[in-house]
Enzyme design. Structure first.
Site, PDB file in Angstrom:
ATOM      1  N   ASP A 112      48.651  39.666  39.280  1.00  0.00           N
ATOM      2  CA  ASP A 112      48.597  38.072  38.732  1.00  0.00           C
ATOM      3  C   ASP A 112      47.021  38.635  39.843  1.00  0.00           C
ATOM      4  O   ASP A 112      46.811  39.276  40.502  1.00  0.00           O
ATOM      5  CB  ASP A 112      48.969  37.394  40.113  1.00  0.00           C
ATOM      6  N   TYR A 117      44.583  37.387  42.168  1.00  0.00           N
ATOM      7  CA  TYR A 117      43.978  37.124  43.486  1.00  0.00           C
ATOM      8  C   TYR A 117      43.389  35.628  43.673  1.00  0.00           C
ATOM      9  O   TYR A 117      42.819  34.853  43.151  1.00  0.00           O
ATOM     10  CB  TYR A 117      42.511  37.705  43.786  1.00  0.00           C
ATOM     11  N   PHE A 126      43.552  43.913  40.730  1.00  0.00           N
ATOM     12  CA  PHE A 126      43.018  44.698  41.668  1.00  0.00           C
ATOM     13  C   PHE A 126      41.523  44.449  41.809  1.00  0.00           C
ATOM     14  O   PHE A 126      40.687  44.507  43.545  1.00  0.00           O
ATOM     15  CB  PHE A 126      43.564  45.906  41.197  1.00  0.00           C
ATOM     16  N   HIS A 130      54.043  50.321  44.021  1.00  0.00           N
ATOM     17  CA  HIS A 130      52.669  49.268  44.429  1.00  0.00           C
ATOM     18  C   HIS A 130      52.093  50.304  45.980  1.00  0.00           C
ATOM     19  O   HIS A 130      52.728  50.095  46.653  1.00  0.00           O
ATOM     20  CB  HIS A 130      53.370  47.920  44.277  1.00  0.00           C
TER      21      HIS A 130
END
Length: 222
Positions: free
Chosen positions: A63, A65, A76, A185
């Site tokens: 998703d 930020y 990221f 993760h």
């Protein structure tokens, strides 16, 4: 429509699909009535910065930020001048441990994109301060299709899958002609459960080199 260069032909079937038209209608409403990230002109940056014919590796995020000044269309990655989120901090710590590269001042990963790493989230937009708010608008169909197209049309890619959401995409990838690297993760909640020590940066380059493909320069300070 933004000119997507060498992605235009591979993705033409998706943009012509009724499901994409539904995504567009949804986004028109969202961008006109809410704050949505990234900026509408940055939604497809992962494709713009990493041409189809240059893709060597695929790093999947979940998703964008959802806070001010962060998302700019690369998973990221954050815009220059924005503090690095915890997951990104852990990614850069692993990079230091794996390849010895010191963490950069900026959390902008555009250099990786330019090196051939497709930095794609499985949802390409999000409503401000509401994680996963666009997860069910159709993006999963779109990005799953992108993964399948890459798997079918390319050879010897490295798919880097961190966390449960990314690892669900394994069935979309032809493991007979691609490398899949998967682990926990980098989030602080799970990084110590297998992310730290995964050495995925060096393993990616080992695979690429073994198949006659130039390795990725992961050094963000270079």
């Amino acid at each position: 429509m933004i000119d997507l260069g060498t992605w235009k032909e591979p993705l033409s079937c998706l943009f012509a699909d009724e499901r994409y038209q539904q995504i567009r209608q949804f986004l028109k409403q969202e961008y006109s009535t809410h704050t949505v990230y990234p900026d509408m002109y940055d939604i497809f940056n992962c494709f713009l910065f990493t041409p189809f014919d240059k893709v060597k590796a695929v790093l999947l995020g979940q998703d964008p930020y959802h806070n001010v000044g962060q998302a700019h269309g690369l998973c990221f990655s954050v815009q220059d001048g924005t503090p690095k989120p915890p997951s990104l901090e852990n990614m850069l710590k692993e990079l230091k441990d794996d390849l010895g590269f010191d963490p950069p001042k900026s959390g902008n990963l555009t250099k990786w994109a330019n090196e051939g790493v497709l930095l794609m989230n499985t949802a390409l937009t999000v409503r401000a301060h509401q994680a996963n708010s666009h997860a069910n608008c159709g993006w999963s169909w779109f990005t799953d299709s992108v993964i399948s197209i890459l798997s079918e049309q390319k050879n010897n890619l490295v798919f880097i899958l961190w966390g449960g959401n990314a690892r669900k995409k394994v069935p979309l990838i032809d493991q007979s002609k691609h490398c899949i690297l998967q682990c926990a993760h980098p989030s602080p909640l799970s990084a110590y459960n297998g992310f730290f020590g995964c050495r995925h940066y060096s393993k990616t380059n080992e695979y690429l080199t073994a198949h006659g493909i130039s390795p990725i320069d992961w050094n963000l300070n270079a």
